[in-house]
Design a protein around this motif. Structure first.
Motif, mmCIF file in Angstrom:
data_model
loop_
_atom_site.group_PDB
_atom_site.id
_atom_site.type_symbol
_atom_site.label_atom_id
_atom_site.label_comp_id
_atom_site.label_asym_id
_atom_site.label_seq_id
_atom_site.Cartn_x
_atom_site.Cartn_y
_atom_site.Cartn_z
ATOM 1 N N THR A 31 0.844 -1.201 0.000
ATOM 2 C CA THR A 31 0.000 0.000 0.000
ATOM 3 C C THR A 31 0.880 1.252 0.000
ATOM 4 O O THR A 31 0.502 2.263 -0.585
ATOM 5 N N GLY A 32 2.067 1.195 0.621
ATOM 6 C CA GLY A 32 2.978 2.350 0.601
ATOM 7 C C GLY A 32 3.366 2.674 -0.844
ATOM 8 O O GLY A 32 3.307 3.832 -1.270
ATOM 9 N N LEU A 35 0.362 4.039 -2.752
ATOM 10 C CA LEU A 35 0.043 5.422 -2.355
ATOM 11 C C LEU A 35 1.081 6.408 -2.886
ATOM 12 O O LEU A 35 0.740 7.505 -3.314
ATOM 13 N N MET A 53 0.889 11.123 4.803
ATOM 14 C CA MET A 53 2.168 10.437 4.578
ATOM 15 C C MET A 53 3.332 11.339 4.978
ATOM 16 O O MET A 53 4.264 10.893 5.648
ATOM 17 N N GLN A 57 1.861 9.959 9.485
ATOM 18 C CA GLN A 57 0.621 9.405 10.055
ATOM 19 C C GLN A 57 0.002 8.399 9.101
ATOM 20 O O GLN A 57 0.310 8.394 7.907
ATOM 21 N N LEU A 58 -0.926 7.627 9.624
ATOM 22 C CA LEU A 58 -1.605 6.673 8.753
ATOM 23 C C LEU A 58 -2.655 7.398 7.916
ATOM 24 O O LEU A 58 -3.348 8.298 8.393
ATOM 25 N N GLY A 85 2.754 -3.898 4.364
ATOM 26 C CA GLY A 85 2.302 -2.591 4.862
ATOM 27 C C GLY A 85 0.788 -2.481 4.964
ATOM 28 O O GLY A 85 0.262 -1.404 5.222
ATOM 29 N N TYR A 86 0.103 -3.565 4.791
ATOM 30 C CA TYR A 86 -1.362 -3.599 4.948
ATOM 31 C C TYR A 86 -1.733 -4.980 5.462
ATOM 32 O O TYR A 86 -1.213 -5.956 4.936
ATOM 33 N N ARG A 88 -2.768 -2.247 8.708
ATOM 34 C CA ARG A 88 -2.000 -1.549 9.749
ATOM 35 C C ARG A 88 -2.873 -1.187 10.942
ATOM 36 O O ARG A 88 -2.356 -0.647 11.926
ATOM 37 N N GLN A 92 -8.683 -2.161 9.422
ATOM 38 C CA GLN A 92 -8.155 -2.633 8.130
ATOM 39 C C GLN A 92 -8.094 -4.159 8.109
ATOM 40 O O GLN A 92 -8.394 -4.801 7.099
ATOM 41 N N ARG A 160 13.325 8.908 0.782
ATOM 42 C CA ARG A 160 11.887 9.130 0.873
ATOM 43 C C ARG A 160 11.591 10.343 1.750
ATOM 44 O O ARG A 160 12.273 10.567 2.743
ATOM 45 N N ARG A 171 6.396 7.731 13.033
ATOM 46 C CA ARG A 171 5.860 6.504 12.419
ATOM 47 C C ARG A 171 5.998 5.314 13.376
ATOM 48 O O ARG A 171 5.148 4.429 13.413
HETATM 49 P P1 AMP Z 1 5.303 2.283 3.952
HETATM 50 O O1 AMP Z 1 5.992 2.412 2.638
HETATM 51 O O2 AMP Z 1 4.582 0.974 4.093
HETATM 52 O O3 AMP Z 1 6.222 2.579 5.118
HETATM 53 O O4 AMP Z 1 4.156 3.403 3.989
HETATM 54 C C1 AMP Z 1 4.471 4.781 3.882
HETATM 55 C C2 AMP Z 1 3.315 5.629 4.382
HETATM 56 O O5 AMP Z 1 2.148 5.363 3.583
HETATM 57 C C3 AMP Z 1 2.863 5.336 5.810
HETATM 58 O O6 AMP Z 1 3.632 6.048 6.773
HETATM 59 C C4 AMP Z 1 1.408 5.827 5.762
HETATM 60 O O7 AMP Z 1 1.332 7.237 5.782
HETATM 61 C C5 AMP Z 1 0.972 5.357 4.376
HETATM 62 N N1 AMP Z 1 0.430 3.977 4.418
HETATM 63 C C6 AMP Z 1 0.909 2.876 3.776
HETATM 64 N N2 AMP Z 1 0.161 1.792 4.029
HETATM 65 C C7 AMP Z 1 -0.837 2.209 4.856
HETATM 66 C C8 AMP Z 1 -1.921 1.561 5.496
HETATM 67 N N3 AMP Z 1 -2.140 0.244 5.362
HETATM 68 N N4 AMP Z 1 -2.746 2.320 6.273
HETATM 69 C C9 AMP Z 1 -2.551 3.645 6.420
HETATM 70 N N5 AMP Z 1 -1.529 4.311 5.868
HETATM 71 C C10 AMP Z 1 -0.667 3.615 5.089
#
Ligand code: AMP
Length: 215
Positions: A31-32, A35, A53, A57-58, A85-86, A88, A92, A160, A171
Motif C-alpha cells: 500500500t505504501g 500510495l 504520509m 501518520q496513517l 504494509g497492509y 496496519r 483494516q 523518501r 511513524r
Molecule cells: P510504507 O511504505 O509501508 O512505510 O508506507 C508509507 C506511508 O504510507 C505510511 O507512513 C502511511 O502514511 C501510508 N500507508 C501505507 N500503508 C498504509 C496503510 N495500510 N494504512 C494507512 N496508511 C498507510
C-alpha cells in the motif's frame, strides 16, 4: 502462499517482500508503493494521502481499504501474494478478512519482523531508494556499487520524504499505538510467525522460509 508481512518502518518488510515475490512467484501488494505512485500521479486517493504520509501518520482506513478491495475484485486478482504494509489497524484487518472471505482466499501466515526501535531509526535515516524500481539501499550497510546510483538501472537514488529522523520516530509511535494490535489478532487463529529482522538480508529470508516450513 498468501502472506501478510507485518513490522515497523525500516524492519525490512519491503526488501523481504520483494525476495519472497521474486523467488516464490507471489504478487507484491504494497500500500505504501501504491500510495506513493498515486501521490506522484495526483489521483484523488494520492491527494487525500499526501499530507498524512508527509506527517508520518496513517492514511485514513477507507482510502487504503478501497485500494485493497479494488485490487482483489479485479479480474487479474492475485491468487498468491504478499501484503506489505497492509493491514496496519484493526479496522483494516477486519476489512481484509471480509475481502478474502468473499474471494474464498485463506491466509497462509502472517510474518511479523521484530527489530529494536533504535536500530530502526538508524536504518531508516540511512535508507535510500531507487525511484524507478523501488529497490532499497542502506548507505552504510548495503550501499550501491556506484555511490548514489541504483545497481539495476543506474537511476539516481533518493531519500523518501518520510525517512527523516523526526518522521520516523512519529511513524514508530503510530506503529506501537495501532499496528501492534494486529499481533494478537493474528496470533489467536494461529497464523502469526515472529521472525527477528536482524542480520543480513539473506539470513532473514531463510529464517522466514523456516518459519513458514518452506524448504
Ligand atoms: P510504507 O511504505 O509501508 O512505510 O508506507 C508509507 C506511508 O504510507 C505510511 O507512513 C502511511 O502514511 C501510508 N500507508 C501505507 N500503508 C498504509 C496503510 N495500510 N494504512 C494507512 N496508511 C498507510
Amino acid at each position: 502462499m498468501r502472506l501478510i508481512l507485518l513490522g515497523p518502518p525500516g524492519s525490512g518488510k519491503g526488501t523481504q517482500a520483494k525476495l519472497l515475490c521474486g523467488r516464490q512467484g507471489l504478487a507484491h501488494i504494497s500500500t505504501g508503493d501504491i500510495l506513493r505512485e498515486a501521490r506522484q500521479q495526483g489521483t484523488p486517493a494520492g491527494k487525500k494521502a499526501e499530507a498524512f504520509m508527509n506527517a508520518g501518520q496513517l492514511v485514513p482506513d477507507e482510502v487504503v481499504n478501497d485500494i485493497i478491495a479494488d485490487r482483489f475484485r479485479r479480474d487479474d486478482r492475485p491468487a498468491k501474494f504478499v501484503l506489505d504494509g497492509y493491514p496496519r489497524t484493526l479496522p483494516q484487518a477486519a476489512a481484509l478478512d471480509a475481502v478474502l472471505r468473499q474471494q474464498f482466499l485463506d491466509l497462509t501466515a502472517v510474518v511479523s519482523l521484530t527489530v529494536d526501535d533504535q536500530d530502526l531509526v538508524d536504518r531508516v535515516a540511512w535508507r535510500r531508494v531507487c525511484p524507478k524500481c523501488q529497490r532499497p539501499y542502506h548507505e552504510k550497510n548495503n550501499p550501491p556499487q556506484h555511490p548514489g546510483l541504483c545497481d539495476d538501472d543506474g537511476a539516481k537514488l533518493v531519500q523518501r520524504a518520510d525517512d527523516n529522523e523526526e518522521t520516523v520516530r512519529k511513524r514508530l509511535q503510530v506503529y506501537h499505538a495501532q499496528t501492534a494490535e494486529l499481533v494478537p489478532h493474528y496470533r489467536r487463529p494461529g497464523l502469526l510467525r515472529e521472525v527477528p529482522g536482524t542480520g543480513d538480508i539473506e539470513a532473514i529470508y531463510q529464517k522466514i522460509l523456516a518459519a513458514l516450513g518452506v524448504k
